[in-house]
Scaffold this motif. Structure first.
Motif, PDB file in Angstrom:
ATOM      1  N   GLU A 221      28.508  56.430  36.458  1.00 13.95           N
ATOM      2  CA  GLU A 221      28.698  58.042  36.570  1.00 13.95           C
ATOM      3  C   GLU A 221      30.256  58.443  36.802  1.00 13.95           C
ATOM      4  N   THR A 222      31.137  57.557  36.722  1.00 13.36           N
ATOM      5  CA  THR A 222      32.558  58.210  36.818  1.00 13.36           C
ATOM      6  C   THR A 222      33.302  58.474  35.471  1.00 13.36           C
ATOM      7  N   PHE A 223      34.165  59.193  35.446  1.00  8.97           N
ATOM      8  CA  PHE A 223      34.812  59.737  34.238  1.00  8.97           C
ATOM      9  C   PHE A 223      35.628  58.441  33.636  1.00  8.97           C
ATOM     10  N   HIS A 224      36.147  57.634  34.714  1.00  6.58           N
ATOM     11  CA  HIS A 224      37.001  56.558  34.145  1.00  6.58           C
ATOM     12  C   HIS A 224      36.064  55.650  33.418  1.00  6.58           C
ATOM     13  N   TYR A 225      34.644  55.422  33.851  1.00  4.41           N
ATOM     14  CA  TYR A 225      34.001  54.606  33.006  1.00  4.41           C
ATOM     15  C   TYR A 225      33.538  55.032  31.772  1.00  4.41           C
ATOM     16  N   ALA A 226      33.073  56.422  31.850  1.00  2.19           N
ATOM     17  CA  ALA A 226      32.862  57.025  30.311  1.00  2.19           C
ATOM     18  C   ALA A 226      34.132  57.136  29.643  1.00  2.19           C
ATOM     19  N   TYR A 227      35.102  57.265  29.659  1.00  2.72           N
ATOM     20  CA  TYR A 227      36.377  57.409  29.280  1.00  2.72           C
ATOM     21  C   TYR A 227      36.723  55.968  28.583  1.00  2.72           C
ATOM     22  N   ALA A 228      36.335  54.966  29.439  1.00  2.00           N
ATOM     23  CA  ALA A 228      37.001  53.429  28.993  1.00  2.00           C
ATOM     24  C   ALA A 228      35.794  53.030  27.957  1.00  2.00           C
ATOM     25  N   MET A 229      34.647  53.515  28.194  1.00  2.00           N
ATOM     26  CA  MET A 229      33.535  52.905  27.119  1.00  2.00           C
ATOM     27  C   MET A 229      33.764  53.574  25.724  1.00  2.00           C
ATOM     28  N   ARG A 230      34.700  54.882  25.603  1.00  2.00           N
ATOM     29  CA  ARG A 230      34.976  55.244  24.113  1.00  2.00           C
ATOM     30  C   ARG A 230      36.382  54.960  23.922  1.00  2.00           C
ATOM     31  N   HIS A 231      37.230  54.524  24.621  1.00  2.00           N
ATOM     32  CA  HIS A 231      38.645  54.368  24.304  1.00  2.00           C
ATOM     33  C   HIS A 231      39.246  52.849  24.604  1.00  2.00           C
ATOM     34  N   ALA A 232      38.556  52.124  25.691  1.00  2.69           N
ATOM     35  CA  ALA A 232      39.054  50.708  25.999  1.00  2.69           C
ATOM     36  C   ALA A 232      38.809  49.702  24.865  1.00  2.69           C
ATOM     37  N   THR A 233      39.114  48.503  25.131  1.00  2.00           N
ATOM     38  CA  THR A 233      39.088  47.562  24.251  1.00  2.00           C
ATOM     39  C   THR A 233      37.790  46.940  24.517  1.00  2.00           C
ATOM     40  N   PRO A 234      37.008  46.229  23.602  1.00  2.00           N
ATOM     41  CA  PRO A 234      36.027  45.523  23.910  1.00  2.00           C
ATOM     42  C   PRO A 234      35.766  44.599  25.037  1.00  2.00           C
ATOM     43  N   ASP A 235      37.003  43.783  25.555  1.00  2.00           N
ATOM     44  CA  ASP A 235      37.091  42.951  26.521  1.00  2.00           C
ATOM     45  C   ASP A 235      37.132  43.962  27.819  1.00  2.00           C
ATOM     46  N   GLU A 236      37.950  44.913  27.792  1.00  2.00           N
ATOM     47  CA  GLU A 236      37.912  45.945  29.053  1.00  2.00           C
ATOM     48  C   GLU A 236      36.718  46.698  29.260  1.00  2.00           C
ATOM     49  N   CYS A 237      36.003  46.624  28.219  1.00  2.00           N
ATOM     50  CA  CYS A 237      34.564  47.176  28.397  1.00  2.00           C
ATOM     51  C   CYS A 237      33.722  46.339  29.123  1.00  2.00           C
ATOM     52  N   ALA A 238      33.526  45.138  28.701  1.00  2.00           N
ATOM     53  CA  ALA A 238      32.867  44.263  29.020  1.00  2.00           C
ATOM     54  C   ALA A 238      33.200  43.942  30.563  1.00  2.00           C
ATOM     55  N   VAL A 239      34.450  43.696  31.151  1.00  2.00           N
ATOM     56  CA  VAL A 239      34.758  43.771  32.580  1.00  2.00           C
ATOM     57  C   VAL A 239      34.139  44.892  33.246  1.00  2.00           C
ATOM     58  N   LEU A 240      34.193  46.248  32.880  1.00  2.00           N
ATOM     59  CA  LEU A 240      33.553  47.264  33.455  1.00  2.00           C
ATOM     60  C   LEU A 240      32.080  46.963  33.555  1.00  2.00           C
ATOM     61  N   ARG A 241      31.468  46.751  32.540  1.00  2.00           N
ATOM     62  CA  ARG A 241      29.783  46.478  32.515  1.00  2.00           C
ATOM     63  C   ARG A 241      29.567  45.512  33.426  1.00  2.00           C
ATOM     64  N   VAL A 242      30.026  44.366  33.629  1.00  2.00           N
ATOM     65  CA  VAL A 242      30.054  43.360  34.725  1.00  2.00           C
ATOM     66  C   VAL A 242      29.968  43.840  36.094  1.00  2.00           C
ATOM     67  N   GLN A 243      31.148  44.663  36.377  1.00  2.00           N
ATOM     68  CA  GLN A 243      31.347  45.526  37.491  1.00  2.00           C
ATOM     69  C   GLN A 243      30.185  46.493  38.052  1.00  2.00           C
ATOM     70  N   ALA A 244      29.896  47.096  36.809  1.00  2.00           N
ATOM     71  CA  ALA A 244      28.618  47.973  37.076  1.00  2.00           C
ATOM     72  C   ALA A 244      27.539  47.426  37.661  1.00  2.00           C
ATOM     73  N   VAL A 245      27.130  45.901  36.843  1.00  2.00           N
ATOM     74  CA  VAL A 245      26.074  45.263  37.196  1.00  2.00           C
ATOM     75  C   VAL A 245      26.014  44.756  38.522  1.00  2.00           C
ATOM     76  N   ARG A 246      27.155  44.571  39.002  1.00  2.00           N
ATOM     77  CA  ARG A 246      27.276  43.837  40.371  1.00  2.00           C
ATOM     78  C   ARG A 246      27.084  45.055  41.444  1.00  2.00           C
TER      79      ARG A 246
END
Length: 301
Positions: A221-246
């Motif tokens: 629900e953070t702005f950081h997460y939403a912004y990253a999903m639109r602008h970050a690299t696929p690898d960076e997005c994957a790291v955030l998704r794993v962090q969200a799952v944990r």
């Protein structure tokens, strides 16, 4: 929380003139009920007159006002029960962040703004349901839809500026002209100093909500997460998704672990078992829940 500063839209086509068109548009749901930093129930006519007067040393074609939209999520609205008093207090806190974000040492009282709370929203052309044909444009959206519209003058609060200048508190020849749509960000040299970092503002108003109402915001629900999903690299997005799952796993496991600890506390009073038993139960919960949740998240992706 979504904080937007639109450059176009209803009532924004004539920012170089009167704000009357935007005020009239925002009267569509309910008339009146405007508020400012220190006032409630300001009439629409007074809003227009006050904002239109608050200008100095601006070219005829220059912007005279801007709009800020604060749109809490449905989870955030449920957290505060869509309380109008809390929303007004939050709006004032958000405008303190707006002032601070210009990097000029000003506060909310150095701004001239009026705000209004609305409770309904309708579908538009950018909504997915409209694009796929599930809903028509102009239909009321379901669930809590409360949001806030703010009209803020480009020129700082002139009465306060004049008062401070006469008292010798400021030595600036002219009042500040404050544009949140500028491309300058924290500049230290040149004609424009300071600027406005819109990404930083979005993060600050989100944090202001969390601090004011003790809201435990999930990563997703953070702005950081939403912004990253639109602008970050696929690898960076994957790291955030794993962090969200944990994080989601921990949110589910901790309540169960707490319940187990309560059972253990009662048991401890009778048998005094080793504390390692509590740790074993928590680990067991993680072992059983984690693979299931990881598979579920994988299927959704």
């Amino acid at each position: 929380m979504v904080a937007k500063i639109p450059s176009s839209g209803p009532g924004l086509g004539q920012r170089s003139g009167s704000c009357g068109g935007l005020v009239a548009y925002l009267e569509k749901e309910v008339q009146g009920h405007w508020f400012s930093l220190d006032r409630e129930d300001v009439p629409a006519a007074e809003v227009v007159a006050t904002l239109d007067r608050n200008k100095r040393n601006l070219n005829r074609d220059a912007d005279k006002y801007y709009q800020v939209v604060l749109a809490p999520s449905q989870a955030e609205l449920r957290h505060i029960d869509s309380d109008p008093e809390k929303l007004r207090a939050y709006t004032r806190a958000a405008m303190e962040e707006y002032a601070a974000n210009f990097g000029k040492g000003i506060e909310g009282k150095d701004l001239m703004y009026f705000a209004k709370v609305e409770h309904e929203r309708t579908t538009g052309p950018k909504d997915r349901a409209v694009q796929v044909g599930d809903m028509a444009r102009g239909q009321a959206k379901a669930g809590p839809q409360t949001h806030i519209h703010i009209i803020v003058s480009r020129t700082e609060n002139l009465p306060r500026y004049t008062e401070r200048k006469q008292a010798g508190e400021v030595d600036r020849k002219n009042p500040y002209h404050l544009s949140p749509l500028t491309n300058h960000k924290n500049t230290e040299r040149g004609v424009v100093t300071g600027g406005f970092e819109r990404k930083q503002y979005s993060e600050r108003v989100e944090q202001a909500f969390d601090q004011a109402f003790s809201y435990e915001r999930p990563l997703t629900e953070t702005f950081h997460y939403a912004y990253a999903m639109r602008h970050a690299t696929p690898d960076e997005c994957a790291v955030l998704r794993v962090q969200a799952v944990r994080e989601d796993l921990l949110r589910q496991v901790v309540p169960q672990a707490t319940q187990n600890q309560n059972v253990l506390a009662q048991h401890n009073a009778e048998t005094s078992p080793s504390t390692s038993l509590t740790e074993q139960i928590i680990k067991q919960e993680l072992v059983h829940v984690a693979p299931k949740q990881e598979r579920s998240k994988g299927m959704k992706r």
